[in-house]
Write a protein that holds these residues in place. Structure first.
Motif, PDB file in Angstrom:
ATOM      1  N   ALA A  91       0.834  -1.207   0.000  1.00 52.85           N
ATOM      2  CA  ALA A  91       0.000   0.000   0.000  1.00 52.85           C
ATOM      3  C   ALA A  91       0.869   1.258   0.000  1.00 52.85           C
ATOM      4  CB  ALA A  91      -0.943  -0.014   1.200  1.00 52.85           C
ATOM      5  N   THR A  92       2.003   1.190   0.692  1.00 49.10           N
ATOM      6  CA  THR A  92       2.921   2.336   0.717  1.00 49.10           C
ATOM      7  C   THR A  92       3.503   2.584  -0.672  1.00 49.10           C
ATOM      8  OG1 THR A  92       3.467   1.861   3.014  1.00 49.10           O
ATOM      9  CG2 THR A  92       4.960   3.313   1.847  1.00 49.10           C
ATOM     10  N   ASN A  93       3.823   1.519  -1.390  1.00 54.68           N
ATOM     11  CA  ASN A  93       4.339   1.672  -2.759  1.00 54.68           C
ATOM     12  C   ASN A  93       3.282   2.292  -3.673  1.00 54.68           C
ATOM     13  OD1 ASN A  93       6.870   0.644  -2.176  1.00 54.68           O
ATOM     14  ND2 ASN A  93       6.299  -1.449  -2.695  1.00 54.68           N
ATOM     15  N   ILE A  94       2.051   1.817  -3.563  1.00 56.10           N
ATOM     16  CA  ILE A  94       0.963   2.377  -4.367  1.00 56.10           C
ATOM     17  C   ILE A  94       0.749   3.850  -4.005  1.00 56.10           C
ATOM     18  CG2 ILE A  94      -1.536   2.261  -4.780  1.00 56.10           C
ATOM     19  CD1 ILE A  94      -1.239  -0.827  -4.385  1.00 56.10           C
ATOM     20  N   TRP A  95       0.777   4.139  -2.707  1.00 53.90           N
ATOM     21  CA  TRP A  95       0.596   5.508  -2.243  1.00 53.90           C
ATOM     22  C   TRP A  95       1.707   6.409  -2.791  1.00 53.90           C
ATOM     23  CZ3 TRP A  95       3.639   8.461   1.179  1.00 53.90           C
ATOM     24  CH2 TRP A  95       3.054   9.650   1.622  1.00 53.90           C
ATOM     25  N   THR A  96       2.949   5.915  -2.776  1.00 52.82           N
ATOM     26  CA  THR A  96       4.080   6.705  -3.284  1.00 52.82           C
ATOM     27  C   THR A  96       3.905   7.006  -4.767  1.00 52.82           C
ATOM     28  OG1 THR A  96       5.538   5.685  -1.647  1.00 52.82           O
ATOM     29  CG2 THR A  96       6.594   6.756  -3.518  1.00 52.82           C
ATOM     30  N   LEU A  97       3.521   6.004  -5.539  1.00 51.00           N
ATOM     31  CA  LEU A  97       3.262   6.223  -6.971  1.00 51.00           C
ATOM     32  C   LEU A  97       2.175   7.278  -7.165  1.00 51.00           C
ATOM     33  CD1 LEU A  97       3.333   2.635  -8.511  1.00 51.00           C
ATOM     34  CD2 LEU A  97       4.694   4.585  -9.263  1.00 51.00           C
ATOM     35  N   LEU A  98       1.089   7.126  -6.415  1.00 55.85           N
ATOM     36  CA  LEU A  98      -0.023   8.065  -6.558  1.00 55.85           C
ATOM     37  C   LEU A  98       0.350   9.487  -6.141  1.00 55.85           C
ATOM     38  CD1 LEU A  98      -3.147   6.001  -5.486  1.00 55.85           C
ATOM     39  CD2 LEU A  98      -2.738   7.098  -7.683  1.00 55.85           C
ATOM     40  N   VAL A  99       1.154   9.625  -5.111  1.00 53.09           N
ATOM     41  CA  VAL A  99       1.576  10.970  -4.689  1.00 53.09           C
ATOM     42  C   VAL A  99       2.408  11.629  -5.794  1.00 53.09           C
ATOM     43  CG1 VAL A  99       3.046  12.257  -3.076  1.00 53.09           C
ATOM     44  CG2 VAL A  99       1.399  10.605  -2.206  1.00 53.09           C
ATOM     45  N   GLY A 100       3.329  10.882  -6.391  1.00 54.40           N
ATOM     46  CA  GLY A 100       4.114  11.424  -7.494  1.00 54.40           C
ATOM     47  C   GLY A 100       3.241  11.813  -8.674  1.00 54.40           C
ATOM     48  N   TYR A 101       2.294  10.940  -9.008  1.00 54.54           N
ATOM     49  CA  TYR A 101       1.369  11.207 -10.112  1.00 54.54           C
ATOM     50  C   TYR A 101       0.488  12.414  -9.785  1.00 54.54           C
ATOM     51  CZ  TYR A 101      -1.833  10.228 -13.938  1.00 54.54           C
ATOM     52  OH  TYR A 101      -2.583  10.322 -15.075  1.00 54.54           O
ATOM     53  N   PHE A 102       0.010  12.471  -8.549  1.00 52.24           N
ATOM     54  CA  PHE A 102      -0.837  13.573  -8.089  1.00 52.24           C
ATOM     55  C   PHE A 102      -0.107  14.912  -8.204  1.00 52.24           C
ATOM     56  CE2 PHE A 102      -1.288  16.031  -4.041  1.00 52.24           C
ATOM     57  CZ  PHE A 102      -2.439  16.716  -4.351  1.00 52.24           C
ATOM     58  N   ILE A 103       1.131  14.959  -7.768  1.00 52.61           N
ATOM     59  CA  ILE A 103       1.889  16.210  -7.823  1.00 52.61           C
ATOM     60  C   ILE A 103       2.083  16.662  -9.273  1.00 52.61           C
ATOM     61  CG2 ILE A 103       4.175  17.220  -7.388  1.00 52.61           C
ATOM     62  CD1 ILE A 103       4.152  15.641  -4.728  1.00 52.61           C
ATOM     63  N   ALA A 104       2.423  15.715 -10.139  1.00 55.20           N
ATOM     64  CA  ALA A 104       2.652  16.061 -11.549  1.00 55.20           C
ATOM     65  C   ALA A 104       1.362  16.486 -12.242  1.00 55.20           C
ATOM     66  CB  ALA A 104       3.289  14.885 -12.275  1.00 55.20           C
ATOM     67  N   THR A 105       0.268  15.747 -12.025  1.00 56.24           N
ATOM     68  CA  THR A 105      -0.990  16.117 -12.685  1.00 56.24           C
ATOM     69  C   THR A 105      -1.563  17.406 -12.118  1.00 56.24           C
ATOM     70  OG1 THR A 105      -2.303  14.697 -11.229  1.00 56.24           O
ATOM     71  CG2 THR A 105      -1.613  13.762 -13.348  1.00 56.24           C
ATOM     72  N   SER A 106      -1.352  17.633 -10.838  1.00 55.30           N
ATOM     73  CA  SER A 106      -1.828  18.889 -10.240  1.00 55.30           C
ATOM     74  C   SER A 106      -1.076  20.072 -10.835  1.00 55.30           C
ATOM     75  CB  SER A 106      -1.654  18.871  -8.728  1.00 55.30           C
ATOM     76  OG  SER A 106      -2.472  17.897  -8.159  1.00 55.30           O
ATOM     77  N   PHE A 107       0.232  19.935 -10.964  1.00 58.05           N
ATOM     78  CA  PHE A 107       1.024  20.998 -11.581  1.00 58.05           C
ATOM     79  C   PHE A 107       0.558  21.241 -13.015  1.00 58.05           C
ATOM     80  CE2 PHE A 107       4.617  22.358 -14.198  1.00 58.05           C
ATOM     81  CZ  PHE A 107       4.925  23.561 -13.581  1.00 58.05           C
ATOM     82  N   ARG A 108       0.352  20.157 -13.755  1.00 56.07           N
ATOM     83  CA  ARG A 108      -0.095  20.265 -15.148  1.00 56.07           C
ATOM     84  C   ARG A 108      -1.456  20.956 -15.225  1.00 56.07           C
ATOM     85  NH1 ARG A 108      -1.068  14.696 -17.916  1.00 56.07           N
ATOM     86  NH2 ARG A 108      -2.885  14.811 -16.569  1.00 56.07           N
ATOM     87  N   ALA A 109      -2.394  20.545 -14.398  1.00 55.41           N
ATOM     88  CA  ALA A 109      -3.746  21.110 -14.449  1.00 55.41           C
ATOM     89  C   ALA A 109      -3.763  22.564 -13.986  1.00 55.41           C
ATOM     90  CB  ALA A 109      -4.696  20.273 -13.598  1.00 55.41           C
ATOM     91  N   ILE A 110      -3.037  22.869 -12.924  1.00 50.81           N
ATOM     92  CA  ILE A 110      -3.014  24.245 -12.430  1.00 50.81           C
ATOM     93  C   ILE A 110      -2.375  25.165 -13.462  1.00 50.81           C
ATOM     94  CG2 ILE A 110      -1.974  25.763 -10.688  1.00 50.81           C
ATOM     95  CD1 ILE A 110      -2.493  23.457  -8.669  1.00 50.81           C
ATOM     96  N   THR A 111      -1.303  24.709 -14.086  1.00 47.94           N
ATOM     97  CA  THR A 111      -0.666  25.504 -15.138  1.00 47.94           C
ATOM     98  C   THR A 111      -1.635  25.748 -16.286  1.00 47.94           C
ATOM     99  OG1 THR A 111       1.476  24.547 -14.558  1.00 47.94           O
ATOM    100  CG2 THR A 111       1.312  25.597 -16.705  1.00 47.94           C
ATOM    101  N   LEU A 112      -2.339  24.700 -16.697  1.00 54.07           N
ATOM    102  CA  LEU A 112      -3.310  24.822 -17.781  1.00 54.07           C
ATOM    103  C   LEU A 112      -4.446  25.767 -17.408  1.00 54.07           C
ATOM    104  CD1 LEU A 112      -4.370  23.831 -20.537  1.00 54.07           C
ATOM    105  CD2 LEU A 112      -5.460  21.947 -19.312  1.00 54.07           C
ATOM    106  N   LEU A 113      -4.989  25.609 -16.200  1.00 50.91           N
ATOM    107  CA  LEU A 113      -6.084  26.473 -15.762  1.00 50.91           C
ATOM    108  C   LEU A 113      -5.652  27.934 -15.671  1.00 50.91           C
ATOM    109  CD1 LEU A 113      -7.675  24.181 -13.054  1.00 50.91           C
ATOM    110  CD2 LEU A 113      -8.751  24.919 -15.182  1.00 50.91           C
ATOM    111  N   LEU A 114      -4.461  28.167 -15.162  1.00 48.58           N
ATOM    112  CA  LEU A 114      -3.986  29.551 -15.067  1.00 48.58           C
ATOM    113  C   LEU A 114      -3.754  30.163 -16.448  1.00 48.58           C
ATOM    114  CD1 LEU A 114      -1.602  29.342 -11.983  1.00 48.58           C
ATOM    115  CD2 LEU A 114      -3.893  30.353 -12.106  1.00 48.58           C
ATOM    116  N   LYS A 115      -3.278  29.350 -17.393  1.00 43.75           N
ATOM    117  CA  LYS A 115      -3.107  29.865 -18.761  1.00 43.75           C
ATOM    118  C   LYS A 115      -4.454  30.229 -19.363  1.00 43.75           C
ATOM    119  CE  LYS A 115       1.183  27.553 -20.010  1.00 43.75           C
ATOM    120  NZ  LYS A 115       1.804  26.529 -20.851  1.00 43.75           N
TER     121      LYS A 115
END
Length: 180
Positions: free
Chosen positions: A122-146
């Motif tokens: 579960a910790t491995n899955i959580w780590t993957l998801l946190v990395g994915y979450f940070i990257a997709t959040s950055f991508r979406a926030i950048t897109l929304l701000l543009k």
């Protein structure tokens, strides 16, 4: 779809890099042998829960704002170039990742009291998801701000704040009002 074909490399990189970031998070976790026994792990979980909740709130507010911009030039250009599918995917993807991280972080708070292979997985899955979450959040926030800060009027008047007069501002807003 013409714009996707024209910019396929950039679009592909934009869609793939969150997976790469997620894998990098897992590699770093494995390399440094980080797990749920890490001192301060509870604080990390609490911080991730708080951060993901803030991001969900931000997305909710921005999506409401996006509805008001549906007739803007930038969203018309998305529709004209067949990019609304990619836009929707990126926004849904980041929101889904945010909710998954929030839910799994809450579950991890309970699992940390039960050491074993299930908690390690579960910790491995959580780590993957946190990395994915940070990257997709950055991508979406950048897109929304543009989108939000994209000038609706592409004329030269008003695009240079250094020499814009109050009359220029009034003229620009009048033209925008007349167009709608």
């Amino acid at each position: 779809m013409a714009s996707f074909k024209k910019h396929w490399f950039g679009t592909t990189v934009n869609l793939v890099y969150p997976f790469i970031i997620a894998i990098l998070f897992l590699i770093i976790k494995s390399h440094f042998k980080l797990d749920y026994n890490l001192k301060g792990y509870e604080n990390i979980l609490e911080s991730i829960i708080t951060f993901s909740s803030i991001i969900i709130g931000f997305f909710t507010a921005m999506y409401g704002g996006l509805i008001t911009l549906k007739d803007s030039d930038v969203l018309k250009a998305f529709r004209l170039n067949g990019l609304t599918g990619i836009l929707k995917f990126q926004l849904y993807d980041s929101l889904t990742a945010s909710f998954l991280v929030l839910i799994i972080s809450v579950i991890m708070q309970g699992l940390e009291n039960y050491p074993g292979p299930i908690t390690g997985s579960a910790t491995n899955i959580w780590t993957l998801l946190v990395g994915y979450f940070i990257a997709t959040s950055f991508r979406a926030i950048t897109l929304l701000l543009k989108i939000v800060f994209h000038p609706d009027d592409e004329s030269d008047i008003g695009n240079s704040p250094d020499n814009e007069t109050p009359d220029d501002v009034q003229d620009r807003y009048q033209r925008l009002s007349d167009d709608k």
